[in-house]
Design an enzyme around this catalytic site. Structure first.
Site, PDB file in Angstrom:
ATOM      1  CB  SER A 113      78.124  26.572  42.742  1.00  0.00           C
ATOM      2  OG  SER A 113      78.414  27.206  43.968  1.00  0.00           O
ATOM      3  CG  ASN A 114      78.387  31.851  43.632  1.00  0.00           C
ATOM      4  OD1 ASN A 114      79.241  31.903  44.515  1.00  0.00           O
ATOM      5  ND2 ASN A 114      77.086  31.826  43.911  1.00  0.00           N
ATOM      6  CG  HIS A 115      83.993  31.792  40.610  1.00  0.00           C
ATOM      7  ND1 HIS A 115      84.587  30.606  40.263  1.00  0.00           N
ATOM      8  CD2 HIS A 115      83.481  32.307  39.465  1.00  0.00           C
ATOM      9  CE1 HIS A 115      84.467  30.410  38.964  1.00  0.00           C
ATOM     10  NE2 HIS A 115      83.786  31.423  38.455  1.00  0.00           N
ATOM     11  CB  ALA A 132      77.738  34.646  46.148  1.00  0.00           C
TER      12      ALA A 132
END
Ligand code: PMT
Length: 406
Positions: free
Chosen positions: A210-212, A278
């Site tokens: 995943s991402n932030h 995102a």
């Protein structure tokens, strides 16, 4: 000034000691010029009399589907359509559960289910009830359905305990109502599709890529569009941020593929699309059914490219649709933003850079550069994401106004 002139406010009163506060709330709203009607549950009758509330609201108080005396039927659909705002105060744990489940066993909840206006609820219950996971979950469900939850305040409770659970004061509710009506409604008729938050790409039942992204930026855009009268569909990846504005329909998703599937369904009806998510560009080529075991020193994961949602929907874009993209870059920012603008068929791109402190992931602020299709640019200061959201909506409105003049 009567700021609520001609505003129709329906108040639902449920059984709770805070019901007495509704009397002063009605007075405050009438003073501002509002037209008020009241529905009570039978439990509420034990806490305040309909006579008090009908005298103050200057309207008959409704309790049952049928008026026992006249035999007349109260049309809950008409009531739901009449109101510009439906406020349920105090909201008991029992009625909360019914609203969350869609149970329709009294006039108040049936009206809630048929209301098309914004809905606000002011919960009031005892400390431990308010903290209970079932109550938290039900409040969360309501929020997901676009209801504005006026969180209970902290103080002494009827039980003698001290803590959160008190219904907020009538003056505070009046302020929330004033804020609800105090916006220009220049997006009525527009249908927004907004992608927001991260996506999670499963490796196995335990792990994911995943991402932030927190979802804050996209949620702020969704809330601003809804406040200004648009119908808003927010396709939201895993996020703990609360969506706090009525009329935002939240569609929770996890993976890029799910986000695409949901966005694709809404896209033909959308007039404006904001791609703020995102989205993970790659995900594991295969998802292991069992937890991947720790064995060798190195583990090789084979990744495959995910669908590019903005690119795919950009190809299906019609001339009346406005598409706005985001770009998150760490190098060659302007060049890459320009490329994305053309490749993905965006009307403009909002570039945020991880090099700018306070911008990008998770923060409440952002600093962006807008890239337009005529090669012009606009750089902002570091401001709250809510302010960036207002700018984005204003820019969309400007494009729409220009289209309509042409
Ligand atoms: O959620 P926050 O914590 O508030 O953070 C906000 C944010 C930094 C996530 C947001 O402001 C932002 O920049 N979002 C886009 C991040 C991104 O993925 O940028 P990109 O340059 O990789 O993608 C370009 C555009 O294509 C974006 O509009 C993106 O949503 C879209 N895209 C990308 C890949 C993909 N598979 N599908 C897409 O739709």
């Amino acid at each position: 000034m009567a700021f609520l002139q001609r505003k129709k406010i329906l108040i639902g009163v449920t059984g709770g000691i805070a019901a007495y506060k509704v009397a002063s709330l009605i007075r405050l709203l009438i003073k501002q010029g509002a037209e008020v009607k009241v529905i009570m549950t039978t439990s509420a009758l034990a806490f305040i009399t309909p006579l008090t509330l009908s005298t103050l609201s200057k309207n008959k108080v409704l309790v049952d589907f049928f008026d026992q005396k006249s035999g007349e039927w109260t049309n809950h659909v008409e009531l739901g359509l009449w109101a510009d705002l439906f406020l349920i105060a105090p909201l008991s744990a029992n009625t909360l559960s019914k609203l969350a489940q869609g149970t329709s066993d009294n006039l108040l909840v049936a009206t809630y289910l048929s209301a098309r206006c914004g809905v606000m609820v002011a919960p009031a219950m005892d400390l431990d009830m308010y903290k209970h996971p079932s109550v938290r979950k039900n409040l969360e469900t309501l929020r997901l359905h676009g209801v504005t939850v006026l969180d209970a305040g902290t103080g002494e409770l009827a039980s003698g305990l001290h803590g959160p659970g008190r219904m907020i004061e009538p003056e505070e509710i009046r302020e929330k109502i004033l804020a609800f009506f105090d916006t220009k409604k220049d997006l009525v008729g527009e249908v927004f599709l907004i992608t927001a938050g991260p996506t999670q790409e499963a490796i196995d039942p335990v792990r994911y890529i995943s991402n932030h992204s927190s979802g804050k930026m996209g949620i702020a855009v969704a809330e601003e569009a809804a406040r200004r009268g648009a119908k808003v569909y927010l396709v939201l990846g895993p996020s703990s941020v609360i969506v706090d504005v009525p009329a935002v329909t939240v569609i929770p998703v996890v993976s890029a593929q799910e986000m695409y599937e949901e966005a694709k369904k809404i896209h033909p009806d959308a007039t404006c699309v904001v791609f703020s998510a995102a989205v993970a560009d790659y995900g594991p080529a295969e998802v292991s059914a069992e937890k991947v075991k720790k064995s060798d020193e190195h583990l090789t994961l084979v990744l495959k490219k995910n669908v590019d949602i903005a690119l795919t929907l950009g190809k299906a874009k019609n001339t009346d649709q406005i598409h706005v993209g985001f770009a998150l870059e760490t190098e060659n920012e302007a060049e890459n933003a320009g490329k994305k603008l053309r490749k993905k068929n965006f009307d403009f791109v909002v570039l945020n850079s991880l090099k700018d402190e306070g911008a990008g992931f998770k923060t409440d602020t952002n600093k962006v550069t807008y890239f337009f299709s005529d090669d012009t640019r606009l750089v902002t200061d570091l401001v709250p994401k809510k302010q960036i959201a207002v700018q984005i909506i204003d820019l969309i409105k400007k494009i729409r106004d220009k289209q309509e003049k042409e």
